[in-house]
Scaffold this motif. Structure first.
Motif, short mmCIF file in Angstrom:
data_model
loop_
_atom_site.label_atom_id
_atom_site.label_comp_id
_atom_site.label_asym_id
_atom_site.label_seq_id
_atom_site.Cartn_x
_atom_site.Cartn_y
_atom_site.Cartn_z
N ALA A 120 14.19 30.05 -6.91
CA ALA A 120 13.11 30.72 -7.65
C ALA A 120 11.86 30.79 -6.77
CB ALA A 120 12.81 29.94 -8.94
N ILE A 121 11.24 31.96 -6.77
CA ILE A 121 10.02 32.19 -5.96
C ILE A 121 8.92 32.68 -6.89
CG2 ILE A 121 9.00 33.55 -4.06
CD1 ILE A 121 12.71 33.54 -4.20
N CYS A 122 7.85 31.90 -7.02
CA CYS A 122 6.73 32.31 -7.87
C CYS A 122 5.82 33.28 -7.12
CB CYS A 122 5.92 31.11 -8.33
SG CYS A 122 6.74 30.18 -9.64
N VAL A 123 5.36 34.32 -7.82
CA VAL A 123 4.47 35.34 -7.25
C VAL A 123 3.33 35.62 -8.23
CG1 VAL A 123 6.12 36.47 -5.69
CG2 VAL A 123 6.10 37.10 -8.11
N ASN A 124 2.44 36.54 -7.85
CA ASN A 124 1.24 36.75 -8.68
C ASN A 124 1.42 37.73 -9.83
OD1 ASN A 124 1.35 39.11 -7.25
ND2 ASN A 124 -0.70 38.97 -6.38
N SER A 125 2.58 38.40 -9.92
CA SER A 125 2.85 39.26 -11.08
C SER A 125 4.31 39.70 -11.04
CB SER A 125 1.96 40.51 -11.09
OG SER A 125 2.36 41.44 -10.10
N TRP A 126 4.82 40.16 -12.18
CA TRP A 126 6.17 40.73 -12.21
C TRP A 126 6.23 41.93 -11.26
CZ3 TRP A 126 8.45 45.39 -12.60
CH2 TRP A 126 9.83 45.41 -12.78
N THR A 127 5.21 42.78 -11.34
CA THR A 127 5.20 44.04 -10.58
C THR A 127 5.31 43.81 -9.08
OG1 THR A 127 3.73 44.89 -12.31
CG2 THR A 127 3.97 46.25 -10.35
N PHE A 159 4.84 36.08 -16.09
CA PHE A 159 4.05 35.00 -16.68
C PHE A 159 2.65 35.51 -17.05
CE2 PHE A 159 6.67 31.83 -13.93
CZ PHE A 159 7.66 31.78 -14.89
N HIS A 160 2.58 36.80 -17.41
CA HIS A 160 1.33 37.41 -17.83
C HIS A 160 0.81 36.70 -19.09
CE1 HIS A 160 -0.79 40.52 -20.31
NE2 HIS A 160 -1.43 40.67 -19.17
N ALA A 161 -0.45 36.89 -19.40
CA ALA A 161 -1.14 36.16 -20.48
C ALA A 161 -0.43 36.18 -21.83
CB ALA A 161 -2.56 36.68 -20.63
N VAL A 162 0.29 37.28 -22.17
CA VAL A 162 0.89 37.36 -23.51
C VAL A 162 2.35 36.88 -23.54
CG1 VAL A 162 -0.60 39.27 -24.21
CG2 VAL A 162 1.66 39.77 -23.26
N LYS A 163 2.87 36.42 -22.41
CA LYS A 163 4.30 36.09 -22.36
C LYS A 163 4.61 34.70 -22.92
CE LYS A 163 5.58 40.01 -20.47
NZ LYS A 163 4.35 40.79 -20.48
N ASN A 164 5.92 34.45 -23.15
CA ASN A 164 6.38 33.16 -23.71
C ASN A 164 5.86 31.97 -22.92
OD1 ASN A 164 7.89 34.80 -25.35
ND2 ASN A 164 9.76 33.60 -25.16
N ILE A 165 5.89 32.11 -21.60
CA ILE A 165 5.26 31.12 -20.70
C ILE A 165 4.27 31.91 -19.87
CG2 ILE A 165 5.64 29.64 -18.68
CD1 ILE A 165 8.45 29.06 -19.87
N THR A 166 3.04 31.42 -19.77
CA THR A 166 2.04 32.16 -19.00
C THR A 166 1.43 31.31 -17.89
OG1 THR A 166 -0.02 33.43 -19.11
CG2 THR A 166 0.16 31.58 -20.62
N THR A 167 1.01 32.00 -16.84
CA THR A 167 0.19 31.39 -15.79
C THR A 167 -1.10 32.20 -15.67
OG1 THR A 167 1.32 32.73 -14.11
CG2 THR A 167 2.20 30.53 -14.48
N ALA A 168 -1.52 32.85 -16.76
CA ALA A 168 -2.63 33.81 -16.84
C ALA A 168 -2.18 35.16 -16.27
CB ALA A 168 -3.90 33.32 -16.17
N GLU A 169 -1.87 35.18 -15.00
CA GLU A 169 -1.18 36.30 -14.36
C GLU A 169 -0.12 35.65 -13.47
OE1 GLU A 169 -1.39 39.48 -14.74
OE2 GLU A 169 -3.36 39.84 -15.63
N GLY A 170 1.04 36.27 -13.36
CA GLY A 170 2.05 35.69 -12.48
C GLY A 170 3.43 36.17 -12.82
N GLY A 171 4.37 35.75 -12.00
CA GLY A 171 5.77 36.11 -12.21
C GLY A 171 6.65 35.18 -11.40
N CYS A 172 7.95 35.28 -11.62
CA CYS A 172 8.88 34.45 -10.85
C CYS A 172 10.17 35.21 -10.61
CB CYS A 172 9.15 33.14 -11.59
SG CYS A 172 10.12 31.99 -10.60
N ILE A 173 10.63 35.18 -9.37
CA ILE A 173 11.86 35.85 -8.97
C ILE A 173 12.97 34.80 -8.91
CG2 ILE A 173 13.01 37.06 -7.05
CD1 ILE A 173 9.92 37.68 -6.20
#
Length: 418
Positions: free
Chosen positions: A50-57, A194-208
């Motif tokens: 798993a690689i965490c990044v700053n957004s899904w996009t 991991f955007h603000a409205v998601k089940n788990i949030t990091t304020a903004e973020g995503g994970c591959i």
């Protein structure tokens, strides 16, 4: 007057403590908290890495580039999704080929089949509202000899994979299940938001999450993608800060999309209590909505669980039988006037100005339009009280019944007039 937000972030004392711990540590950008969050995602999903990044996009953009997707290539996506599903393709210079959806709101495998050409390099399947796509059907299609024979491999990763890449847009579906396992392991690459409205949030973020065939070295791919997400730099700031490590090199034309520790801290505190309390709380609310609305013939129950799948209960997509888009909009206005903030998932991309101008036409996606026109997303999150959900249910019943009654009266008036 009630005021019920649509989807506020879950911030408890655990989250606050974790963030304070980061601030006090003196290290706020990518570092130990990101590594811990990646480990928790692996623990939750059983993914290979798993690689965490700053957004899904940005994560999706990086993975398409990693696969060598470029101008002239095609990526098949559903018309019924958020714009990011198409924009990541466009930013690679490739063409998003939009197809229609099934009644469960996910991409229709039959439509994928019809859209495959020798230019198809990837399929992005979108788990809507937390409900996983029909992955067995999609995988069987992509691995079939006929579809494989059409595939033209043009990059190192494409040659290695030897077929169309399956990417799961799992922005909604962390914690969803497929065939008794985490839905995240159904695709070659799964990307969470991991955007603000998601089940788990990091304020903004995503994970591959990587779940490539075994002939890919997952450790090597992870190390490369960490570099790729940091401008192609072979040493991150945390390593450099340890002294005597100032010398770095740039190994590829990377992106700058790493997740900072200050954001990871929020997600870390949430993911640790996700399976135990946050996910069950969502499920309880979804089941309560279904129980109270199922007696009405206008209610189309969302699929929450069947013999092979279970949703992550990210969104509760209320759909109302035989209403028009205008009636749906009227219901939303009345709900808002009662202090309940609702939403719609999603406006199909062909209805948005940018995509219209690009030549996409909603008339080609009749089911996407049909589902959108009757959908209202109700609030569903752990801090909703019983009193809140009772109020929402009563409001839905009263507003919908009154809307349908008015419509019937208008129809009768028209008939009598004629």
């Amino acid at each position: 007057m009630h005021h019920i937000s649509f989807s506020p972030p879950f911030i408890d004392q655990n989250v606050i403590n974790e963030v304070i711990d980061t601030l006090k540590s003196g290290w706020i950008t990518s570092g130990p908290k990101v590594k811990e969050l990646e480990a928790e995602v692996i623990r939750l999903t059983k993914s290979k890495s798993a690689i965490c990044v700053n957004s899904w996009t940005s994560g999706a953009l990086m993975m398409l580039k990693w696969f060598g997707i470029k101008e002239g290539d095609e990526v098949i996506i559903p018309a019924y999704s958020y714009c990011a599903t198409a924009l990541c393709v466009l930013h690679c210079g490739a063409t998003p080929v939009m197809v229609d959806i099934s009644d469960d709101l996910t991409i229709d495998p039959q439509r994928i089949k019809e859209a495959i050409t020798p230019r198809t390099k990837a399929v992005i399947a979108v788990d809507i509202a937390g409900w996983p796509c029909d992955y067995n059907a999609i995988k069987a299609l992509l691995k079939s000899p006929k579809v494989r024979s059409l595939f033209v491999a043009e990059s190192e990763k494409q040659i290695k994979l030897g077929r169309i890449l399956l990417v799961s847009d799992a922005a909604h579906s962390i914690g969803a299940n497929y065939m008794g396992h985490s839905a995240a392991i159904c695709s070659d690459i799964t990307i969470f938001s991991f955007h603000a409205v998601k089940n788990i949030t990091t304020a903004e973020g995503g994970c591959i999450c990587l779940n490539l065939p075994t002939y890919f070295n997952h450790e090597e791919e992870y190390n490369f993608l960490k570099i790729f997400s940091l401008n192609g730099q072979n040493k991150d700031a945390y390593t450099k800060s340890k002294g005597g490590n100032w010398k770095y090199d740039i190994l590829c034309k990377g992106l700058k999309i790493n997740m900072p520790d200050i954001c990871a801290a929020i997600g870390l505190a949430q993911i640790r209590q996700y399976k135990r309390s946050l996910l069950p709380a969502r499920k309880t609310i979804a089941l309560k909505y279904c129980e109270h609305l199922s007696g009405f013939d206008w209610f189309i129950p969302p699929t929450l669980k069947d013999h092979s799948r279970e949703t992550s209960y990210h969104i509760f997509p209320l759909r109302i039988k035989n209403i028009t888009e205008a009636q749906r909009d009227q219901i939303i206005e009345e709900m808002v006037s009662l202090g309940i903030i609702v939403n719609v998932h999603f406006i199909p991309m062909p209805m948005l100005s940018f995509f219209k101008k690009s030549g996409y036409n909603i008339a080609n996606y009749p089911n996407s339009y049909k589902q959108y026109a009757c959908e209202i997303s109700l609030p569903i999150y752990p801090n909703l009280t019983d009193e809140d959900t009772d109020y929402i249910i009563d409001a839905v019943i009263n507003v919908v019944q009154s809307q349908l009654k008015n419509t019937k009266l208008q129809e009768l008036a028209v008939i009598q007039h004629h």
